[in-house]
Scaffold this motif. Structure first.
Motif, PDB file in Angstrom:
ATOM      1  N   LEU A   1      -0.944   8.365   6.026  1.00  0.00           N
ATOM      2  CA  LEU A   1      -1.111   6.934   5.785  1.00  0.00           C
ATOM      3  C   LEU A   1      -0.024   6.131   6.488  1.00  0.00           C
ATOM      4  CD1 LEU A   1      -2.466   4.567   4.233  1.00  0.00           C
ATOM      5  CD2 LEU A   1      -0.896   5.066   2.341  1.00  0.00           C
ATOM      6  N   ALA A   2       1.204   6.631   6.445  1.00  0.00           N
ATOM      7  CA  ALA A   2       2.305   5.927   7.111  1.00  0.00           C
ATOM      8  C   ALA A   2       2.101   5.886   8.617  1.00  0.00           C
ATOM      9  CB  ALA A   2       3.631   6.600   6.769  1.00  0.00           C
ATOM     10  N   VAL A   3       1.551   6.962   9.192  1.00  0.00           N
ATOM     11  CA  VAL A   3       1.279   6.966  10.633  1.00  0.00           C
ATOM     12  C   VAL A   3       0.227   5.923  10.979  1.00  0.00           C
ATOM     13  CG1 VAL A   3       0.361   8.348  12.528  1.00  0.00           C
ATOM     14  CG2 VAL A   3       1.979   9.364  10.926  1.00  0.00           C
ATOM     15  N   GLY A   4      -0.835   5.859  10.182  1.00  0.00           N
ATOM     16  CA  GLY A   4      -1.905   4.901  10.457  1.00  0.00           C
ATOM     17  C   GLY A   4      -1.469   3.458  10.300  1.00  0.00           C
ATOM     18  N   ARG A   5      -0.525   3.186   9.412  1.00  0.00           N
ATOM     19  CA  ARG A   5      -0.077   1.821   9.182  1.00  0.00           C
ATOM     20  C   ARG A   5       1.170   1.473   9.990  1.00  0.00           C
ATOM     21  NH1 ARG A   5      -2.136  -0.897   5.035  1.00  0.00           N
ATOM     22  NH2 ARG A   5      -0.223  -2.147   4.908  1.00  0.00           N
TER      23      ARG A   5
ATOM     24  N   VAL B   1       0.835  -1.209   0.000  1.00  0.00           N
ATOM     25  CA  VAL B   1       0.000   0.000   0.000  1.00  0.00           C
ATOM     26  C   VAL B   1       0.868   1.256   0.000  1.00  0.00           C
ATOM     27  CG1 VAL B   1      -1.756   1.270   1.280  1.00  0.00           C
ATOM     28  CG2 VAL B   1      -1.868  -1.229   1.157  1.00  0.00           C
ATOM     29  N   LEU B   2       1.879   1.271   0.874  1.00  0.00           N
ATOM     30  CA  LEU B   2       2.744   2.453   0.940  1.00  0.00           C
ATOM     31  C   LEU B   2       3.571   2.605  -0.332  1.00  0.00           C
ATOM     32  CD1 LEU B   2       3.623   4.793   2.744  1.00  0.00           C
ATOM     33  CD2 LEU B   2       5.450   3.339   3.634  1.00  0.00           C
ATOM     34  N   ALA B   3       4.005   1.496  -0.917  1.00  0.00           N
ATOM     35  CA  ALA B   3       4.776   1.572  -2.159  1.00  0.00           C
ATOM     36  C   ALA B   3       3.929   2.143  -3.292  1.00  0.00           C
ATOM     37  CB  ALA B   3       5.304   0.188  -2.528  1.00  0.00           C
ATOM     38  N   THR B   4       2.645   1.732  -3.350  1.00  0.00           N
ATOM     39  CA  THR B   4       1.761   2.264  -4.387  1.00  0.00           C
ATOM     40  C   THR B   4       1.537   3.755  -4.214  1.00  0.00           C
ATOM     41  OG1 THR B   4       0.657   0.110  -4.550  1.00  0.00           O
ATOM     42  CG2 THR B   4      -0.507   2.024  -5.442  1.00  0.00           C
ATOM     43  N   GLU B   5       1.328   4.187  -2.976  1.00  0.00           N
ATOM     44  CA  GLU B   5       1.126   5.617  -2.717  1.00  0.00           C
ATOM     45  C   GLU B   5       2.389   6.420  -3.031  1.00  0.00           C
ATOM     46  OE1 GLU B   5      -1.560   7.272  -1.911  1.00  0.00           O
ATOM     47  OE2 GLU B   5      -2.777   5.442  -1.991  1.00  0.00           O
TER      48      GLU B   5
ATOM     49  N   GLU C   1       4.147   2.776   9.617  1.00  0.00           N
ATOM     50  CA  GLU C   1       5.315   2.781   8.734  1.00  0.00           C
ATOM     51  C   GLU C   1       5.912   4.182   8.618  1.00  0.00           C
ATOM     52  OE1 GLU C   1       5.179  -0.117   5.234  1.00  0.00           O
ATOM     53  OE2 GLU C   1       3.064   0.453   5.440  1.00  0.00           O
ATOM     54  N   LEU C   2       5.875   4.926   9.704  1.00  0.00           N
ATOM     55  CA  LEU C   2       6.407   6.284   9.659  1.00  0.00           C
ATOM     56  C   LEU C   2       7.918   6.272   9.427  1.00  0.00           C
ATOM     57  CD1 LEU C   2       5.325   9.131   9.829  1.00  0.00           C
ATOM     58  CD2 LEU C   2       5.784   9.127  12.277  1.00  0.00           C
ATOM     59  N   ALA C   3       8.614   5.313  10.027  1.00  0.00           N
ATOM     60  CA  ALA C   3      10.058   5.218   9.802  1.00  0.00           C
ATOM     61  C   ALA C   3      10.368   4.887   8.343  1.00  0.00           C
ATOM     62  CB  ALA C   3      10.662   4.164  10.722  1.00  0.00           C
ATOM     63  N   MET C   4       9.540   4.043   7.720  1.00  0.00           N
ATOM     64  CA  MET C   4       9.746   3.718   6.313  1.00  0.00           C
ATOM     65  C   MET C   4       9.493   4.935   5.426  1.00  0.00           C
ATOM     66  SD  MET C   4      10.667   1.652   4.023  1.00  0.00           S
ATOM     67  CE  MET C   4      10.848   0.181   5.050  1.00  0.00           C
ATOM     68  N   ALA C   5       8.504   5.758   5.783  1.00  0.00           N
ATOM     69  CA  ALA C   5       8.260   6.984   5.016  1.00  0.00           C
ATOM     70  C   ALA C   5       9.459   7.923   5.102  1.00  0.00           C
ATOM     71  CB  ALA C   5       7.000   7.675   5.521  1.00  0.00           C
ATOM     72  N   GLY C   6      10.046   8.015   6.289  1.00  0.00           N
ATOM     73  CA  GLY C   6      11.251   8.829   6.414  1.00  0.00           C
ATOM     74  C   GLY C   6      12.393   8.290   5.571  1.00  0.00           C
ATOM     75  N   ARG C   7      12.510   6.973   5.479  1.00  0.00           N
ATOM     76  CA  ARG C   7      13.561   6.375   4.641  1.00  0.00           C
ATOM     77  C   ARG C   7      13.319   6.681   3.168  1.00  0.00           C
ATOM     78  NH1 ARG C   7      14.606   1.560   1.827  1.00  0.00           N
ATOM     79  NH2 ARG C   7      16.826   0.968   1.878  1.00  0.00           N
ATOM     80  N   LEU C   8      12.059   6.675   2.731  1.00  0.00           N
ATOM     81  CA  LEU C   8      11.763   6.991   1.334  1.00  0.00           C
ATOM     82  C   LEU C   8      12.166   8.426   0.994  1.00  0.00           C
ATOM     83  CD1 LEU C   8       8.273   5.261   0.940  1.00  0.00           C
ATOM     84  CD2 LEU C   8      10.494   4.450   0.120  1.00  0.00           C
ATOM     85  N   TYR C   9      11.926   9.341   1.913  1.00  0.00           N
ATOM     86  CA  TYR C   9      12.333  10.732   1.664  1.00  0.00           C
ATOM     87  C   TYR C   9      13.858  10.866   1.666  1.00  0.00           C
ATOM     88  CZ  TYR C   9       7.625  12.679   1.841  1.00  0.00           C
ATOM     89  OH  TYR C   9       6.315  13.010   1.560  1.00  0.00           O
ATOM     90  N   ARG C  10      14.537  10.099   2.502  1.00  0.00           N
ATOM     91  CA  ARG C  10      16.000  10.137   2.480  1.00  0.00           C
ATOM     92  C   ARG C  10      16.545   9.563   1.173  1.00  0.00           C
ATOM     93  NH1 ARG C  10      15.338   8.143   7.740  1.00  0.00           N
ATOM     94  NH2 ARG C  10      16.160   6.107   7.106  1.00  0.00           N
ATOM     95  N   LEU C  11      15.883   8.527   0.652  1.00  0.00           N
ATOM     96  CA  LEU C  11      16.292   7.991  -0.645  1.00  0.00           C
ATOM     97  C   LEU C  11      16.133   9.035  -1.745  1.00  0.00           C
ATOM     98  CD1 LEU C  11      14.702   4.410  -0.438  1.00  0.00           C
ATOM     99  CD2 LEU C  11      17.132   4.978  -0.331  1.00  0.00           C
ATOM    100  N   ARG C  12      15.050   9.790  -1.665  1.00  0.00           N
ATOM    101  CA  ARG C  12      14.840  10.847  -2.662  1.00  0.00           C
ATOM    102  C   ARG C  12      15.922  11.922  -2.556  1.00  0.00           C
ATOM    103  NH1 ARG C  12      11.842  11.903  -7.387  1.00  0.00           N
ATOM    104  NH2 ARG C  12      11.921  14.147  -7.691  1.00  0.00           N
TER     105      ARG C  12
END
Length: 257
Positions: free
Chosen positions: A173-177, A149-153, A179-190
């Motif tokens: 969405l990341a907070v609700g699931r 779900v997070l990957a699709t978003e 996966e807030l740490a994973m969202a932070g990692r995605l922004y660091r990858l960007r």
């Protein structure tokens, strides 16, 4: 006529002079110094300024005043006929920003030169990350992938990267699931692929703000402060019961005697 002596810098009258080979020699009566002056090709113009109060022997003495000739203005730079004007290019502050450029590579994996886990810069000769301690040889990419779900978003967000509301929806969405740490990692990858990306910086800061403001809804056990209070209350009750038993025993012993 008077002139200024170059030696004593006094204004003295011309009393004795002589001309030798076209050179005028004047002797100062105050200091005795001689001043030499060559004749100029153009005739010198001078005005006789009367001396205040009059001079001796009924004559009037004057001071030589140099008058500028028209030739002295010949070397002056010409005055421009008009002032030069520089054209200014107006830049509107409300102009729409350019779309974020598409970046190559897997958006869920760190680019070369970065730690695959924490996305910190790394050196080729290092075998482990100095920031997170990961041994690069033991890294498993599948363990650090977001949920479906997070990957699709995230892929949808890359298509509308300039939309701030889309970034907020992803973080929510990341907070609700969880996966807030994973969202932070995605922004660091960007940011690793596009350093200085304003939207990525904003998203990363929003993730940090959400992490620091989240209040845990449940606790794994009682807090240490509560445990100390309960322990103190139990010990107080035990001491009180023991004291009452001692008093009762003492009264029974007195009654038996």
């Amino acid at each position: 006529m008077k002139y200024q002596c170059e030696a004593c810098e006094r204004l003295v009258p011309v009393e004795s002079f002589r001309v030798e080979d076209g050179v005028l020699t004047v002797t100062c009566r105050a200091c005795g110094a001689r001043t030499l002056a060559q004749s100029s090709p153009a005739p010198a113009l001078s005005n006789e300024v009367p001396r205040e109060g009059g001079g001796g022997r009924g004559g009037s003495e004057g001071v030589a005043v140099a008058v500028p000739t028209p030739e002295s203005f010949a070397s002056a730079p010409p005055v421009p006929s008009r002032v030069s004007v520089t054209a200014l290019r107006v830049v509107r502050s409300d102009a729409p920003s350019a779309e974020a450029p598409a970046l190559d590579g897997d958006p869920f994996q760190a680019p070369p030169g970065h730690c695959p886990k924490c996305v910190a810069p790394k050196r080729e000769e290092d075998g482990a990350c100095a920031q997170c301690g990961l041994v690069y040889a033991n890294f498993l990419p599948d363990e650090h992938l977001p949920s479906g779900v997070l990957a699709t978003e995230w892929r949808a967000l890359l298509q509308t990267w300039d939309d701030d509301e889309a970034h907020d929806r992803l973080v929510t969405l990341a907070v609700g699931r969880g996966e807030l740490a994973m969202a932070g990692r995605l922004y660091r990858l960007r940011l690793a692929r596009a350093p200085g990306d304003v939207k990525a910086l904003r998203g990363r800061d929003e993730v940090v703000r959400r992490v620091t403001s989240v209040v845990p809804l449940a606790s794994d056990g009682p807090s240490p402060e509560l445990a100390r209070k309960v322990k103190s209350m139990v010990m107080g009750a035990v001491l009180l019961v023991a004291l009452m038993l001692v008093v009762l025993l003492f009264q029974l012993l007195r009654g038996s005697f």
